[in-house]
Design a protein around this motif. Structure first.
Motif, PDB file in Angstrom:
ATOM      1  N   TYR A 134       0.850  -1.187   0.000  1.00 55.19           N
ATOM      2  CA  TYR A 134       0.000   0.000   0.000  1.00 55.19           C
ATOM      3  C   TYR A 134       0.888   1.240   0.000  1.00 55.19           C
ATOM      4  N   TRP A 135       0.396   2.295  -0.628  1.00 55.24           N
ATOM      5  CA  TRP A 135       1.141   3.560  -0.587  1.00 55.24           C
ATOM      6  C   TRP A 135       0.161   4.732  -0.605  1.00 55.24           C
ATOM      7  N   PRO A 136       0.505   5.832   0.068  1.00 58.47           N
ATOM      8  CA  PRO A 136      -0.386   6.995   0.126  1.00 58.47           C
ATOM      9  C   PRO A 136      -0.103   7.969  -1.022  1.00 58.47           C
ATOM     10  N   GLU A 137      -1.142   8.305  -1.765  1.00 55.78           N
ATOM     11  CA  GLU A 137      -0.972   9.272  -2.854  1.00 55.78           C
ATOM     12  C   GLU A 137      -0.598  10.624  -2.268  1.00 55.78           C
ATOM     13  N   GLY A 138       0.218  11.363  -3.040  1.00 58.59           N
ATOM     14  CA  GLY A 138       1.024  12.400  -2.429  1.00 58.59           C
ATOM     15  C   GLY A 138       0.460  13.762  -2.162  1.00 58.59           C
TER      16      GLY A 138
END
Length: 205
Positions: A134-138
């Motif tokens: 998972y990664w958080p959009e910036g």
């Protein structure tokens, strides 16, 4: 990974410890020459610690990094900025990464952090699921001190990065634990590049 040997302005981070109901936060952004010189129209942006290229001509920089970065090297800029936070003598409860074209009120951010503090969530943002982690959009995301410590621990083992710095941030955490991540209600709570209501309209190019 690029390790900083000399950093000016490290104590500036301590100045960002703004308590909100006994919660301390550090707001930061990756700042550059293409950022708007009127960033301080937004209180939240004025509150942020700005990490700049070494040769930037932009005003308002708090910390100059040891080199210049192309757009394709934003992951390196993000890693160098995190390295400074990792080595800071004091840590805050929460860290908030914002883009320079984010449109959001300071009071809205504080409400989100207070709400986050009542949950077990450690990373909130617009969470993407299209990689093996998972990664958080910036545009904006918030993470806890324990997440910063995880990123600090994993940075020496990162041998390659993605062009997108926020995907690289997700790589540092390398997690698909749904209990670690939560959505912040995008776009209800903040806006990217464009905002309008019955009296105000704001547009970034």
């Amino acid at each position: 990974m690029h390790v900083l040997s000399k950093v000016k302005g490290l104590s500036k981070l301590e100045a960002t410890y703004i308590p909100r109901d006994d919660i301390t936060t550090t707001v930061y952004m990756l700042y550059s020459d293409i950022s708007s010189p009127l960033y301080d129209l937004f209180t939240l942006h004025k509150r942020a610690t700005k990490y700049c290229d070494v040769d930037t001509t932009a005003e308002g920089c708090d910390i100059r990094l040891p080199r210049s970065y192309t757009y394709d090297e934003l992951s390196l800029k993000m890693l160098d900025s995190l390295d400074i936070m990792c080595r800071a003598p004091h840590k805050t409860d929460y860290y908030v990464k914002i883009d320079d074209d984010l449109i959001m009120s300071e009071s809205m951010l504080d409400r989100m952090i207070r709400k986050m503090a009542t949950t077990g969530c450690q990373v909130t943002g617009s969470i993407a699921l299209d990689y093996a982690f998972y990664w958080p959009e910036g545009q904006m995301y918030i993470f806890t001190r324990s997440i910063l410590e995880t990123a600090c621990k994993n940075m020496p083992y990162i041998t390659d990065v993605y062009p997108n710095e926020d995907i690289t941030f997700g790589l540092l955490l390398n997690s698909t634990d749904p209990g670690m991540f939560c959505s912040n209600g995008w776009p209800r709570n903040h806006w990217h590049k464009h905002y309008s209501d019955r009296r105000v309209e704001i547009n970034y190019k």
